[in-house]
Design a protein around this motif. Structure first.
Motif, PDB file in Angstrom:
ATOM      1  N   PRO A 158      51.435  41.015  39.573  1.00 17.82           N
ATOM      2  CA  PRO A 158      50.548  40.966  40.755  1.00 17.82           C
ATOM      3  C   PRO A 158      49.076  40.877  40.379  1.00 17.82           C
ATOM      4  O   PRO A 158      48.301  40.190  41.049  1.00 17.82           O
ATOM      5  CB  PRO A 158      50.846  42.290  41.476  1.00 17.82           C
ATOM      6  CG  PRO A 158      52.184  42.692  41.005  1.00 17.82           C
ATOM      7  CD  PRO A 158      52.328  42.178  39.619  1.00 17.82           C
ATOM      8  N   TRP A 159      48.703  41.538  39.288  1.00 13.04           N
ATOM      9  CA  TRP A 159      47.306  41.486  38.844  1.00 13.04           C
ATOM     10  C   TRP A 159      46.932  40.083  38.399  1.00 13.04           C
ATOM     11  O   TRP A 159      45.815  39.622  38.654  1.00 13.04           O
ATOM     12  CB  TRP A 159      47.074  42.471  37.704  1.00 13.04           C
ATOM     13  CG  TRP A 159      47.138  43.897  38.145  1.00 13.04           C
ATOM     14  CD1 TRP A 159      48.093  44.812  37.829  1.00 13.04           C
ATOM     15  CD2 TRP A 159      46.212  44.566  38.994  1.00 13.04           C
ATOM     16  NE1 TRP A 159      47.807  46.005  38.432  1.00 13.04           N
ATOM     17  CE2 TRP A 159      46.658  45.879  39.156  1.00 13.04           C
ATOM     18  CE3 TRP A 159      45.046  44.164  39.640  1.00 13.04           C
ATOM     19  CZ2 TRP A 159      45.985  46.813  39.925  1.00 13.04           C
ATOM     20  CZ3 TRP A 159      44.376  45.090  40.405  1.00 13.04           C
ATOM     21  CH2 TRP A 159      44.847  46.395  40.546  1.00 13.04           C
TER      22      TRP A 159
ATOM     23  N   ARG B 263      44.909  46.314  33.650  1.00 13.68           N
ATOM     24  CA  ARG B 263      46.223  46.798  34.129  1.00 13.68           C
ATOM     25  C   ARG B 263      47.342  45.908  33.617  1.00 13.68           C
ATOM     26  O   ARG B 263      48.410  46.383  33.242  1.00 13.68           O
ATOM     27  CB  ARG B 263      46.280  46.835  35.652  1.00 13.68           C
ATOM     28  CG  ARG B 263      45.308  47.744  36.333  1.00 13.68           C
ATOM     29  CD  ARG B 263      45.430  49.154  35.871  1.00 13.68           C
ATOM     30  NE  ARG B 263      44.110  49.546  35.393  1.00 13.68           N
ATOM     31  CZ  ARG B 263      43.748  50.748  35.036  1.00 13.68           C
ATOM     32  NH1 ARG B 263      44.613  51.736  35.065  1.00 13.68           N
ATOM     33  NH2 ARG B 263      42.532  50.988  34.623  1.00 13.68           N
TER      34      ARG B 263
ATOM     35  N   ILE C 214      39.555  45.130  36.056  1.00 15.14           N
ATOM     36  CA  ILE C 214      40.655  46.002  36.483  1.00 15.14           C
ATOM     37  C   ILE C 214      41.985  45.281  36.286  1.00 15.14           C
ATOM     38  O   ILE C 214      42.932  45.813  35.698  1.00 15.14           O
ATOM     39  CB  ILE C 214      40.489  46.414  37.959  1.00 15.14           C
ATOM     40  CG1 ILE C 214      39.216  47.230  38.169  1.00 15.14           C
ATOM     41  CG2 ILE C 214      41.693  47.218  38.436  1.00 15.14           C
ATOM     42  CD1 ILE C 214      38.942  47.558  39.631  1.00 15.14           C
TER      43      ILE C 214
ATOM     44  N   LEU D  97      46.143  38.196  41.464  1.00 16.33           N
ATOM     45  CA  LEU D  97      44.809  38.513  41.998  1.00 16.33           C
ATOM     46  C   LEU D  97      43.726  37.783  41.213  1.00 16.33           C
ATOM     47  O   LEU D  97      42.808  37.186  41.790  1.00 16.33           O
ATOM     48  CB  LEU D  97      44.565  40.023  41.935  1.00 16.33           C
ATOM     49  CG  LEU D  97      43.201  40.475  42.437  1.00 16.33           C
ATOM     50  CD1 LEU D  97      43.162  40.503  43.949  1.00 16.33           C
ATOM     51  CD2 LEU D  97      42.833  41.835  41.894  1.00 16.33           C
TER      52      LEU D  97
ATOM     53  N   VAL E 152      43.535  34.193  42.183  1.00 17.33           N
ATOM     54  CA  VAL E 152      42.787  33.975  43.419  1.00 17.33           C
ATOM     55  C   VAL E 152      41.284  33.944  43.121  1.00 17.33           C
ATOM     56  O   VAL E 152      40.553  33.076  43.609  1.00 17.33           O
ATOM     57  CB  VAL E 152      43.119  35.083  44.445  1.00 17.33           C
ATOM     58  CG1 VAL E 152      42.184  35.008  45.644  1.00 17.33           C
ATOM     59  CG2 VAL E 152      44.565  34.965  44.895  1.00 17.33           C
ATOM     60  N   ILE E 153      40.830  34.888  42.274  1.00 17.84           N
ATOM     61  CA  ILE E 153      39.404  34.932  41.942  1.00 17.84           C
ATOM     62  C   ILE E 153      38.986  33.653  41.219  1.00 17.84           C
ATOM     63  O   ILE E 153      37.945  33.054  41.523  1.00 17.84           O
ATOM     64  CB  ILE E 153      39.109  36.165  41.069  1.00 17.84           C
ATOM     65  CG1 ILE E 153      39.428  37.436  41.856  1.00 17.84           C
ATOM     66  CG2 ILE E 153      37.664  36.181  40.604  1.00 17.84           C
ATOM     67  CD1 ILE E 153      39.404  38.686  41.015  1.00 17.84           C
TER      68      ILE E 153
ATOM     69  N   PRO F 235      36.812  43.270  39.487  1.00 17.20           N
ATOM     70  CA  PRO F 235      38.241  43.085  39.757  1.00 17.20           C
ATOM     71  C   PRO F 235      38.978  42.417  38.597  1.00 17.20           C
ATOM     72  O   PRO F 235      40.147  42.729  38.343  1.00 17.20           O
ATOM     73  CB  PRO F 235      38.264  42.191  40.997  1.00 17.20           C
ATOM     74  CG  PRO F 235      36.956  42.388  41.639  1.00 17.20           C
ATOM     75  CD  PRO F 235      35.989  42.630  40.533  1.00 17.20           C
TER      76      PRO F 235
END
Lengths: 222, 255
Positions: free
Chosen positions: A195-196, A180, A176, A199, A202-203, A173
């Motif tokens: 948004p990426w 992106r 990715i 994400l 969060v990781i 992730p």
């Protein structure tokens, strides 16, 4: 905890600086990967420029793996693991310190690779803010997940083969997301990239929390 | 399944018992019914043709694979929390059986995809995240099967198992985003809705029951086998020590 983290990070970075392994082996390897991509993909057809975000982050992951392996192999020699355990340092501090040291090395690698793709792949660099934030967040995520899985694989004979198997699917992730986000930045549409970044944030938080709580039990055993 | 503390654990004495023999028989009967309805009685689909029959195995397999993953994470959490060897083995059994059903899901999915889409593989969100799930499970099993002491293997595998479900969820989310930025997920969205014909719905239902029974049977047996393996390992060490002692004594008597 923070003081312990800084101590461990300082120790690791001093070791790296004095041994010059990161400088003499990991950094040239990263550049080598960039050259290999040029061999694999025809450099004349503009493929390299189009694929720059993906190639860049794959190169970061592969050379980052070397830096991570190194971060744990320096602990496995001469019973360093036991010494670290006996030192009375907070395990969470040790984890954070390792993350900081690995993260700083990764950032240095990323700067080097960034210059590499700009020069070798003639990729025009745009969207600086998004690029920098993406690199920072992705670095924290890679360093935190890498350190946690690194200690799972540490001290075993199969360490070198186990860590990539454990870590790379988990970092998919991040690959990715960072790719992106870079595409969005280089393509002139930064709003698609944020948004990426979220994400990946969060990781990063998930692995830092898991590492802070999980590092103690993992250090305890023989 | 009742959580037990290590002191009061009493494990199974063999892999079979009356209850599991009944369970196995039920699973076999259900599989027979599934073959009957899935291959013979249910009609071919209007758009998918005969290949729709693969779905009666494919969809239940994917579901029980997810259940296996949850068992692994649950077992890992309880092992780390209460040091319950029982739950650690549940986690191990869950991961192994989940791996099997993930492979079945992928293989049946590819066999379905070839006639339906013309290719074995597309970079669809579900396919990609299922492939990543398989890799994550293989990572767990690699740690669990390390050539090291039980405590070392179990604790490290538990950390990996603890993160299994969160990782699966994050990978799922990221792959969904990754693909939907490019294309709408239309391929597999014609799943369960009221338009499915009665006999086909019943076949799918039978598939769920049959695959769930097989899953349960496999989990129980894998758990019992793992339990007995651990027993043999610890007993084997005691026996080996006793034998070496006996040899040393004989050696002293007759040099």
């Amino acid at each position: 905890m923070i003081r312990d983290a800084l101590l461990v990070a300082g120790k690791d970075l001093r070791l790296e600086w004095r041994s010059r392994v990161a400088l003499n082996q990991v950094a040239p390897f990263a550049l080598l990967v960039l050259v290999l991509f040029a061999f694999a993909l025809d450099p004349d057809r503009g493929l390299l420029e189009k694929a720059t975000p993906g190639l860049y982050w794959v190169a970061v992951l592969f050379s980052g793996l070397l830096a991570l392996q190194r971060s744990f192999s320096i602990e496995s020699a001469d019973g360093n693991r036991d010494a670290l355990r006996l030192s009375g340092l907070d395990p969470a501090g040790i984890f954070l310190g390792k993350v900081m040291a690995v993260g700083l090395q990764l950032l240095a690698l990323e700067v080097l690779l960034g210059i590499g793709v700009a020069v070798l792949y003639t990729t025009p660099i745009t969207g600086w803010i998004l690029l920098l934030v993406t690199a920072m967040v992705a670095t924290v995520a890679i360093a935190a997940a890498g350190t946690l899985y690194g200690v799972v694989a540490a001290g075993l004979r199969v360490r070198e083969t186990l860590l990539p198997l454990l870590l790379l699917p988990v970092l998919a992730p991040v690959l990715i997301g960072s790719t992106r986000a870079f595409e969005a930045a280089l393509g002139g549409t930064p709003s698609e990239g944020w948004p990426w970044v979220g994400l990946m944030g969060v990781i990063a938080v998930l692995y830092i929390v898991a590492g802070v709580f999980g590092f103690g039990p993992l250090m305890e055993e023989s | 399944m009742i959580p037990q503390t290590p002191t009061e654990v009493t494990g199974p004495a063999s892999t079979g018992s009356r209850a599991t023999r009944v369970l196995g028989l039920l699973a076999l009967v259900a599989l027979g019914v599934l073959v009957l309805f899935g291959l013979i009685l249910s009609p071919a689909d209007a758009s998918q043709g005969e290949s729709v029959r693969i779905m009666y195995v494919h969809v239940p397999s994917a579901t029980v694979a997810y259940i296996g993953c949850f068992l692994t994470t649950l077992g890992s959490i309880i092992y780390l929390w209460r040091k319950s060897r029982w739950w650690e083995l549940v986690a191990y059994a869950g991961a192994e059986v989940a791996t099997l059903f993930t492979v079945i899901t992928l293989v049946t999915g590819m066999l379905w995809g070839r006639p339906t889409w013309g290719v074995y593989w597309v970079w669809d969100a579900r396919l990609t995240s299922t492939a990543m799930l398989l890799l994550l499970l293989l990572g767990y099993l690699a740690v669990r099967r390390l050539p090291a002491d039980y405590e070392v293997r179990a604790k490290r595998a538990a950390i990996v198992g603890l993160l299994l479900v969160p990782n699966v969820m994050i990978v799922r989310k990221s792959v969904d985003w990754w693909r939907t930025l490019h294309q709408k997920p239309t391929l597999l969205s014609n799943g369960l809705d009221s338009k499915i014909e009665g006999l086909m719905l019943f076949s799918l239902f039978t598939g769920f029951i049959a695959i769930s029974l097989v899953f349960g049977w496999l989990i129980v047996h894998r758990f019992r086998l793992a339990w007995l393996e651990e027993q043999v390992e610890s007993e084997g060490l005691d026996i080996a020590i006793a034998e070496r002692r006996a040899e040393a004594l004989i050696g002293e008597v007759a040099p």
